[in-house]
Design an enzyme around this catalytic site. Structure first.
Site, short mmCIF file in Angstrom:
data_model
loop_
_atom_site.label_atom_id
_atom_site.label_comp_id
_atom_site.label_asym_id
_atom_site.label_seq_id
_atom_site.Cartn_x
_atom_site.Cartn_y
_atom_site.Cartn_z
N GLU B 30 -68.77 103.74 -60.07
CA GLU B 30 -68.00 103.98 -58.86
C GLU B 30 -67.55 105.44 -58.78
O GLU B 30 -66.96 105.95 -59.73
CB GLU B 30 -66.77 103.06 -58.83
N GLU B 61 -67.95 95.42 -60.48
CA GLU B 61 -68.18 95.63 -61.93
C GLU B 61 -69.26 94.72 -62.49
O GLU B 61 -70.02 95.13 -63.37
CB GLU B 61 -66.88 95.46 -62.70
N PHE B 84 -61.87 102.22 -65.59
CA PHE B 84 -60.81 102.03 -66.59
C PHE B 84 -61.23 100.85 -67.48
O PHE B 84 -61.75 99.86 -66.96
CB PHE B 84 -59.47 101.67 -65.93
N ASP B 86 -59.65 98.58 -68.74
CA ASP B 86 -59.04 97.31 -68.33
C ASP B 86 -60.00 96.50 -67.45
O ASP B 86 -59.98 95.28 -67.46
CB ASP B 86 -57.75 97.58 -67.54
N PHE B 87 -60.82 97.22 -66.68
CA PHE B 87 -61.71 96.54 -65.73
C PHE B 87 -62.91 95.90 -66.41
O PHE B 87 -63.68 95.19 -65.77
CB PHE B 87 -62.20 97.48 -64.63
N HIS B 130 -53.82 99.58 -66.23
CA HIS B 130 -54.65 100.79 -66.29
C HIS B 130 -54.39 101.60 -67.56
O HIS B 130 -54.67 102.80 -67.59
CB HIS B 130 -54.37 101.70 -65.09
C1 LIG Z 1 -61.88 96.01 -60.30
C2 LIG Z 1 -61.49 97.42 -60.03
N1 LIG Z 1 -62.45 98.38 -59.97
C3 LIG Z 1 -62.13 99.67 -59.73
C4 LIG Z 1 -60.83 100.05 -59.57
C5 LIG Z 1 -60.47 101.52 -59.34
N2 LIG Z 1 -60.01 101.68 -57.96
C6 LIG Z 1 -58.70 101.70 -57.65
S1 LIG Z 1 -58.46 101.84 -56.01
C7 LIG Z 1 -60.11 101.88 -55.70
C8 LIG Z 1 -60.60 101.99 -54.30
C9 LIG Z 1 -60.25 100.77 -53.52
O1 LIG Z 1 -60.62 100.96 -52.20
P1 LIG Z 1 -60.08 99.99 -51.08
O2 LIG Z 1 -60.27 98.57 -51.51
O3 LIG Z 1 -60.72 100.37 -49.79
O4 LIG Z 1 -58.52 100.20 -51.01
P2 LIG Z 1 -57.76 101.55 -50.59
O5 LIG Z 1 -57.55 102.32 -51.86
O6 LIG Z 1 -58.61 102.27 -49.59
O7 LIG Z 1 -56.46 101.09 -50.02
C10 LIG Z 1 -60.84 101.78 -56.88
C11 LIG Z 1 -62.31 101.80 -56.96
C12 LIG Z 1 -59.84 99.04 -59.67
N3 LIG Z 1 -58.53 99.34 -59.57
N4 LIG Z 1 -60.20 97.75 -59.89
#
Ligand SMILES: Cc1ncc(C[n+]2csc(CCOP(=O)(O)OP(=O)(O)O)c2C)c(N)n1
Ligand SMILES: Cc1ncc(C[n+]2csc(CCOP(=O)(O)OP(=O)(O)O)c2C)c(N)n1
Ligand SMILES: [Mg+2]
Ligand SMILES: [Mg+2]
Lengths: 332, 327, 327, 332
Positions: B30, B61, B84, B86-87, B130
């Site tokens: 990602e 994931e 991370f 954790d994921f 995290h």
């Molecule tokens: C399972 C998982 N994968 C990756 C992440 C890292 N991460 C945190 S926010 C984010 C983007 C999320 O985008 P969106 O769902 O559109 O929400 P927004 O941040 O735009 O509100 C990512 C990839 C995570 N927190 N959890």
């Protein structure tokens, strides 16, 4: 429980504005505090998305359940958290909403049934289904609302949650805050359908609606109708609210990956400006609106001072509340 | 040689080194492409190798690690990023049930040469979801190799080894070390997997550390040296293969053992090291062995609370004095 | 009292006992309703409590455990079945990152009183993805309580305790024990979580066991008794809370320790027990402690191969003799 | 690579029958051996679903990738595994397909690119995407086919795989063997759409087709067209093949949860009967067809004898092939 009128009374509109302005001012303070080093870790600001939280909240009953993401300040405040408790949490104070053990990503207001902010993308959708399932079994008439981002629509938990909710006809609303981006990547580039949430609804035979997420009245109307369906036993609804985050993804992200024209166009459609215009159309003069903004700023300034004055959490609290008995003992 | 690079730069350097020599090495994850990773650990890769070698993915994931597995079974050497650690829980079926078992349960028909790399560990105030050090989750799974470098040079050398390995390897990149600097390794640097490094010599007590706890242990050792206490600090570098020999040999000389691990005490990797020494090295031990590990609680947000639950040089020094006072 | 029930029947009996006294207890899982579970461990529940208390789900482990969590946060006491413990990997995010952290990271605002019950362990030739003993995966996660009963009566008592607990509890039901018989417990039987049971008294060596390894350890003890060797066999019953006190007290008498665990040696639960004893019980030990654990390989299919990699009474007896011969 | 003709030549039809008959006879033997205690653990028989495996295989190139489930005997044999190697595996013999380390649920024929049978529902869909992704990167022109059950369509990995495959336009086919049941539960009762696989395709903008999974010619045709699209760079296809398992879910399950009329109706549409009828229409006489069946039975009888005669695996092999170097050493 009643379905709201399409066009709220002026007093209602003013109240909606007041809440949105309060959230905006709180997040502005959070940003400044982060930049000045008083907020550690990370923050994900929802500025620009306030209409989704405030509009939805206005359409829900006080005891309905709300589940949010790490970008959840707006939902916590919309459901009744005080700016002071939120900012104190971000500033790691003992008076924080979660006693400084959760942080910005986990704001929770259990006594208002705002049952958490979840930092694993998509994880809370099945959890919200569980709250709706519980409400149905208990016959409480409550609905559960899961707010999530566009990026969450491509993770497995999303699929499992929507299918289960549909099969069990659960009183749950899936409200996607589609702000067009995940972290630094456009949702378009990684999603098979144009509408990441609404475009998936047919796979579960669920009703879906794409709405203007920056128009608090439109949000209030759509959520109210969906909640009514849910309470009537007609099952879940998918609502995709088109909106935009005015800051970067988190912390100090300048959001350079977004074209300037796009940012400017959305700033013009700032939910507060949209509502202000509506208020003026309804005969409210701008100074009256400005007063709401300045009152919000004053309230937040006081909250910042109070949070700054609050003590850090006692070290001993690192070892409390693992278990329901308040302790953390794992062995004899 | 004398020039310094950061641990963060070393991640990308190690990957780039292998991508240059082997066209079958591809990256997916990602925001790893033009965004260069949320920790900037893939800086420069997209620019140098382009979209056919560096792939941005949806937030999926299971698809990321599952696709890496399928690609590894069919001629590529994928390097998957889980943002991370954790994921890893979101794709745990692949990490625990599919990837490490495939070769064995097919009677050796298939190999799975892939790398899953992930930002691990706490200390930055990222909260309970995290900040975890989950290297022990991986150690519970036979069939995975596990590297957790402590220095930039080791990061390059172990990343290269992981990518060249015909076995699946998890590489834990510690968030707290990303900004740390160290000597750049020589060109084409590759380390063997499973060989510990003695970071400091000493005769009084053996400290076993990994990744973030290596600097912690070294800081404690430095402090204790002032009191004339000689600590030997072993950086395990890998949990699997586990270089138990180096630990046992050291304890044979020092007769005392303190294990410093960031993961929680319950089921932490240090417990396995401890049980090996308490069996095979039992007669060498002159005093109770100690484990300075993460507390058995989720990671709290506030900095003072987080410091109260993860290993610090203070707690290591205290444990060392305890082993010396007893016995 | 004297009548016998099977371990399999005890699972349903324990759940039914609690469902009768507490209307907020609900069950969900795959094929648990009219089909009564693939292991028939929910026999009779649907018939007695009906579709509002016993819910069949799609094959959606994340939705099952996630929904259980949401329900637990809102007034119910869900009992979720994950058919085989290997599949916990499919919902690991809930088990490791959500459920055990919710109360802590909300500053105590929320409790999550749920049970996840699952068929665990090997010995039946189900292959690498349906045979794992994964209790150590769970032990790596602070915030979970873990029960793994060895007898029908304990199954009833610990299941009841798990359902009444305001904390999340994982209950491991060992596949190999399902058909075993034991004394039926008294009515309304409830055991405390975290209290070990001494299954056999002995002065020469302490054997620590759990679930399937309790009969294995007892069989070895019986055999060794023939040679005049007295084994004390401790059934831990729970991994969290861990009754370390009972183990330490026993070792204080016997001075020797052999831990018998089905999960793999690397990062197995016995390592944590070993490290506690090698620290707090160090001066009580007269000989190297031994761990008889699963081999560090995936579980093979063929019965003779599977027997070669999981603990047997033979290997336990050998380990006991080793500890007695040395020191 | 060519698209097959809609109506195969008689010789082709006879070959398809021969393969299906061989699978049927092999699984009959597996069932008898399980009942007599010579097969330990569990088996999931695909009898009744042979047309999906044989029809698909006939439409694929020899080096295409196939991924199956624990109910995968038919795919292993269709891709080239010998009945003897399969039965030896089930009977825990050293000569087994996986050296008796995998068992019935994990049949794998790597040298024919049949890359495994997966016992965690849905897990192999992302893995198949990876093989297709690899083929695309290597420019090999291969396609990957994931066969899965109806129950697998409600698990998260299904969603993540189909989205990724669609976004990356991967040369992968998703072939659902919809046999109407999961273990003991009807798929209808837990799925939000009538067609568990095809009904989800719109969520990924993928083409989908519901076909008669008991008509080997229909399967061959649909898979051939989908494979051609995939090779041409036009991305994935979802194929939902309606079929039925003639035995219970596994081991000795009598399948009592299925209405007798339903079972009878499907037994009348046994894929071997359907193909036999087609052969007769094409002028082949029944005795010729019967000869294929008896030859298959003879071949399998010989395979059973050979497997019975084979030795068990050497205990030392429990400690081989964890690592690529052939060993299992995890520490010094
Ligand atoms: C399972 C998982 N994968 C990756 C992440 C890292 N991460 C945190 S926010 C984010 C983007 C999320 O985008 P969106 O769902 O559109 O929400 P927004 O941040 O735009 O509100 C990512 C990839 C995570 N927190 N959890
Ligand atoms: C993730 C996961 N959950 C549950 C199971 C147990 N299980 C094995 S087969 C099966 C039913 C699968 O049904 P379907 O996908 O329709 O395939 P079929 O058996 O009908 O071929 C289940 C629930 C599993 N193996 N994996
Ligand atoms: Mg977004
Ligand atoms: Mg099925």
């Amino acid at each position: 429980m009643t379905v709201v009128q399409d066009e709220p009374r002026v007093e209602e509109l003013l109240e909606l504005y007041r809440r949105m302005s309060l959230i905006r001012a709180t997040e502005k303070a959070a940003y400044d505090l982060f930049m000045s080093g008083l907020v550690k870790g990370t923050t994900h600001l929802a500025s620009g998305q306030e209409a989704v939280a405030v509009g939805a909240s206005a359409a829900l009953e006080p005891d309905d359940y709300v589940f949010a993401t790490y970008r959840g300040h707006h939902h916590a405040i919309a459901r009744g958290a005080s700016p002071e408790a939120c900012l104190a949490e971000l500033m790691s104070r003992a008076t924080g909403l979660c006693a400084a053990k959760g942080g910005s990503m986990h704001l929770t207001v259990a006594d208002h049934n705002m049952l958490g902010s979840y930092a694993i993308v998509g994880a809370h959708l099945p959890i919200a289904c569980g709250a709706a399932w519980s409400a149905r079994i208990r016959g409480s008439g409550q609905v559960a609302v899961a707010f999530f981002g566009d990026g969450a629509t491509n993770i497995g938990a999303f699929h499992e949650a929507l299918n289960l909710a549909a099969v069990w006809r659960l009183p749950v609303l899936f409200v996607c805050e589609n702000n067009l981006y995940m972290e630094y990547t456009s949702i378009k580039t990684v999603t098979a359908v144009a509408q990441p949430a609404a475009g998936r609804a047919p796979a579960y035979q669920l009703p879906a609606e794409v709405i203007d997420g920056n128009d608090v009245v439109a949000v209030r109307k759509a959520v109210s109708a969906a909640a009514a369906r849910a309470r009537a036993g007609d099952g879940p609804t998918v609502i995709e609210a088109l909106t935009y985050r005015q800051y970067g993804h988190s912390r100090s992200d300048p959001g350079k990956y977004r074209p300037k024209e796009e940012v400017d166009a959305w700033l013009e459609r700032d939910p507060l400006l949209v509502l202000a215009e509506r208020l003026r159309d309804r005969g409210v003069d701008q100074p009256a609106i400005d007063r709401l903004d300045s009152r919000a700023r004053e309230e937040v300034a006081a909250a910042v001072d109070a949070a700054k004055a609050a003590p850090p959490p006692d070290e001993s609290t690192a070892f409390t509340d693992v278990w329901a008995d308040g302790g953390a003992q794992w062995r004899t | 040689m004398a020039d310094l690079i950061t641990y963060r730069e070393a991640v990308a350097a190690g990957i780039a080194q292998e991508m240059r020599r082997d066209p079958t090495v591809v990256c997916l994850g990602e925001d790893i492409g033009t965004a260069e990773g949320v920790f900037k650990t893939t800086a420069g890769l997209f620019a140098e190798f382009g979209p056919q070698r560096v792939w941005d993915t949806p937030i999926s994931e299971q698809a990321i690690v599952g696709a890496a597995m399928g690609a590894a079974m069919t001629g590529l050497r994928p390097v998957a990023e889980i943002m991370f650690s954790d994921f890893l829980a979101c794709c745990w079926d692949y990490v625990a049930n599919e990837i490490p078992k495939m070769r064995y349960m097919t009677g050796g028909q298939v190999t799975v040469p892939l790398v899953v790399r992930t930002a691990n560990g706490g200390g930055l105030g990222f909260g309970a979801q995290h900040s975890q050090a989950v290297e022990n989750w991986a150690m519970a799974v036979p069939g995975l190799k596990i590297a957790a470098p402590a220095t930039p040079a080791d990061m390059v050398g172990l990343m290269a080894a992981a990518i060249r390995s015909d076995d699946p390897v998890l590489v834990f990149e510690h968030k707290q070390l990303l900004a740390s600097k160290g000597e750049a390794p020589p060109d084409d640097h590759v380390l063997p997997l499973g060989v510990a490094e003695v970071r400091r010599r000493g005769d009084d007590v053996t400290l076993v550390a990994l990744a973030s706890t290596v600097p912690t242990a070294l800081a404690a050792a430095e402090r204790l040296a002032g009191d004339g206490i000689g600590c030997e600090v072993i950086d395990l570098r890998c949990l699997v293969p586990l270089d138990a020999r180096t630990v046992l040999d050291s304890v044979a000389r020092t007769s005392r053992l303190v294990i410093v691990e960031e993961n929680p005490y319950q089921d932490g990797w240090g417990a396995t090291v401890a049980s090996i020494v308490a069996d095979e090295g039992f007669y060498d031990l002159d005093a109770p062995l100690k484990r300075v590990a993460g507390a058995c609680v989720p990671l709290p947000f506030a900095a003072n609370l987080e410091q109260a639950v993860i290993p610090t040089a203070d707690r290591v020094a205290t444990a060392v004095r305890q082993t010396l006072d007893s016995g």
